[in-house]
Scaffold this motif. Sequence first.
Motif, PDB file in Angstrom:
ATOM      1  N   UNK A 128       0.807  -1.237  -0.041  1.00 12.57           N
ATOM      2  CA  UNK A 128      -0.061  -0.112   0.029  1.00 12.57           C
ATOM      3  C   UNK A 128       0.941   1.289  -0.034  1.00 12.57           C
ATOM      4  N   UNK A 129       0.360   2.675  -0.258  1.00 10.26           N
ATOM      5  CA  UNK A 129       0.932   3.619  -0.180  1.00 10.26           C
ATOM      6  C   UNK A 129       1.638   3.778   1.054  1.00 10.26           C
ATOM      7  N   UNK A 130       0.848   3.517   2.433  1.00  5.31           N
ATOM      8  CA  UNK A 130       1.731   3.484   3.682  1.00  5.31           C
ATOM      9  C   UNK A 130       2.719   2.704   3.827  1.00  5.31           C
ATOM     10  N   UNK A 131       2.629   1.465   3.153  1.00  8.74           N
ATOM     11  CA  UNK A 131       3.626   0.323   3.283  1.00  8.74           C
ATOM     12  C   UNK A 131       4.951   1.034   2.385  1.00  8.74           C
ATOM     13  N   UNK A 132       4.869   1.687   1.419  1.00  8.81           N
ATOM     14  CA  UNK A 132       5.689   2.136   0.565  1.00  8.81           C
ATOM     15  C   UNK A 132       6.402   3.393   1.199  1.00  8.81           C
ATOM     16  N   UNK A 133       5.745   4.205   1.873  1.00 11.32           N
ATOM     17  CA  UNK A 133       6.223   5.470   2.535  1.00 11.32           C
ATOM     18  C   UNK A 133       7.156   4.808   3.815  1.00 11.32           C
ATOM     19  N   UNK A 134       6.669   3.826   4.399  1.00 10.92           N
ATOM     20  CA  UNK A 134       7.643   3.427   5.686  1.00 10.92           C
ATOM     21  C   UNK A 134       8.816   2.557   5.015  1.00 10.92           C
ATOM     22  N   UNK A 135       8.847   2.056   3.787  1.00 13.45           N
ATOM     23  CA  UNK A 135      10.047   1.288   3.265  1.00 13.45           C
ATOM     24  C   UNK A 135      10.915   2.246   2.908  1.00 13.45           C
ATOM     25  N   UNK A 136      10.409   3.594   2.146  1.00 15.10           N
ATOM     26  CA  UNK A 136      11.106   4.686   1.829  1.00 15.10           C
ATOM     27  C   UNK A 136      11.941   5.168   2.881  1.00 15.10           C
ATOM     28  N   UNK A 137      11.230   5.420   4.000  1.00 19.26           N
ATOM     29  CA  UNK A 137      11.910   5.982   5.109  1.00 19.26           C
ATOM     30  C   UNK A 137      12.982   5.079   5.649  1.00 19.26           C
ATOM     31  N   UNK A 138      12.798   3.643   5.588  1.00 14.64           N
ATOM     32  CA  UNK A 138      13.990   3.024   6.206  1.00 14.64           C
ATOM     33  C   UNK A 138      15.048   2.890   5.452  1.00 14.64           C
ATOM     34  N   UNK A 139      14.713   2.700   3.892  1.00 11.83           N
ATOM     35  CA  UNK A 139      16.081   2.599   2.928  1.00 11.83           C
ATOM     36  C   UNK A 139      16.817   3.837   3.024  1.00 11.83           C
ATOM     37  N   UNK A 140      16.252   5.034   3.282  1.00 13.10           N
ATOM     38  CA  UNK A 140      17.119   6.180   3.348  1.00 13.10           C
ATOM     39  C   UNK A 140      18.259   6.014   4.423  1.00 13.10           C
ATOM     40  N   UNK A 141      17.979   5.239   5.584  1.00 16.40           N
ATOM     41  CA  UNK A 141      18.979   4.941   6.481  1.00 16.40           C
ATOM     42  C   UNK A 141      20.049   4.218   6.002  1.00 16.40           C
ATOM     43  N   UNK A 142      20.122   3.506   4.788  1.00 18.52           N
ATOM     44  CA  UNK A 142      21.092   2.866   4.187  1.00 18.52           C
ATOM     45  C   UNK A 142      21.541   3.345   2.947  1.00 18.52           C
ATOM     46  N   UNK A 143      21.383   4.818   2.809  1.00 19.23           N
ATOM     47  CA  UNK A 143      21.665   5.559   1.682  1.00 19.23           C
ATOM     48  C   UNK A 143      23.147   5.467   1.557  1.00 19.23           C
ATOM     49  N   UNK A 144      23.933   5.950   2.791  1.00 18.71           N
ATOM     50  CA  UNK A 144      25.237   6.483   2.876  1.00 18.71           C
ATOM     51  C   UNK A 144      25.910   4.962   3.156  1.00 18.71           C
ATOM     52  N   UNK A 145      25.374   4.064   3.484  1.00 16.82           N
ATOM     53  CA  UNK A 145      25.926   2.721   3.955  1.00 16.82           C
ATOM     54  C   UNK A 145      25.146   1.994   4.938  1.00 16.82           C
ATOM     55  N   UNK A 146      25.833   1.396   5.903  1.00 16.33           N
ATOM     56  CA  UNK A 146      25.173   0.603   6.876  1.00 16.33           C
ATOM     57  C   UNK A 146      25.775   0.485   8.077  1.00 16.33           C
TER      58      UNK A 146
END
Length: 466
Positions: A128-146
């Motif tokens: 859902x749109x809400x799921x995708x928003x949550x995943x996008x927030x999560x992936x932003x944590x890994x933009x620079x690395x891990x």
Amino acid sequence: MTPQLPTTDVAVIGAGTAGLAAAVALAQHGARVTLLERRPFVGGRAYSYAHPALAETIDSQHVILGCCTNFVDLITQAGAAHTIRWYDELCFLEPTASGTPRRSWLRPGPLPAPSHKTVSFLSAPMLSLRDKAAITRGLMHFLRGYPTTDEESFATWLKLTGQTDRAIRHFWEPVIVGALNDTLDRCSTKYAGKVFHESFLRSNEAGRLGIPAAPLCDFFQPIVDLARALGVDMRPNSSVEAVTPNRDHTWAINTRAGQITASNVILATGFRQTQDLLRPIGPALDFNYDKFLAAPITTIHLWYDREVTDLDHAVLLDTRIQWMFHKSRIRRWPAEQGSYLELVISASWPELEMAREDILASALREAELFFPRLRESKLVKSSVLKEARATFSVTPGLDEYRPQQRTGLPGLYLAGDWTATDWPSTMEGAIRSGRLAAGELTGARARFLSPELPATGLMRFLSTVQ
């Protein structure tokens, strides 16, 4: 009296991918290398075997990603890069009440990394749109690395970042359980983050899925041929019973065929066998082996009289099965030969306690939810393969106990995916460990490592991972 066999520069014990990588690297460097393997075949846990009753060769499907640069380099050196089938897209299948499974695709589009899969992600009906928003927030944590440390569990991270239940079930969980072979509470955020940074964000090439297009015994044969061409003394069916330091700083390796003297030894064995070989030498080589947990994989192999799906592979949602590999299509069999499917259940502790007949019956029921043509097809033959020690688990805090390739004793080195590689339990991690051990032996730890794939698009400015 034990017969004395010739002296060698390096004895590599274990012909899995770690041992093969170490042997090839050292032979290319000019060393005389003897490679000892207790079984009649190479590959270690990445193996295949002939099933006499079925007249088929069976293995547990292993995959690589484009970011597995050392694996790709080794197979390319062996002249067998063409035996990897590469895919740029992932299909997620979701069962529906109508009986027709719903497909969601993640594939590259026109945008630069890290947004190269954004268009398909936003249109994926599994979320859902809400799921995708949550995943996008999560992936932003890994933009620079891990994370550089591994104390936090991925389950904790998912809670802290407010991931929805559906986002976990339809995105985070199938990817991580499939990649790291354990439950979310037993996987560290460090290695989960590495999976997403490399395969979803860094570049399209890094996230490509590579699948061997041949049984693993055939797939690894070119590497064996390369090792032999370089002068490696390959000795299958050579079980090592003891490794002992000599007073002259050489090593005695006792095998059933006799004793070998080596200037250096690389133990490219699993953590349990390594423990058994090193325990008699002394407590200085106690690497807290009890901290390592072996994790199982169960695979169900099905042969049908006709082609049952047009997909080469798929992620299966809301089921015990995580992956389907359509091996007959991957290997380019003619359609009239029928379908050979492999269904993969990762972290399969419950299945270890189940009868194979029950596993098969459950898998067939679930598979029909995703591939309706199975109901009108004839199951010609089947097999269930349980691998109790398929991988090790990257549990939170484990990095502290993963040993370096150089030990405290001169001339003794360790290799294996479980050693300190900064990678989880994968063929890439194993090959890196073998090359790192070879590097330590020759005085330059990273001498034989392949360079990482460069970040592309905007990730060239965002990623701090070198």
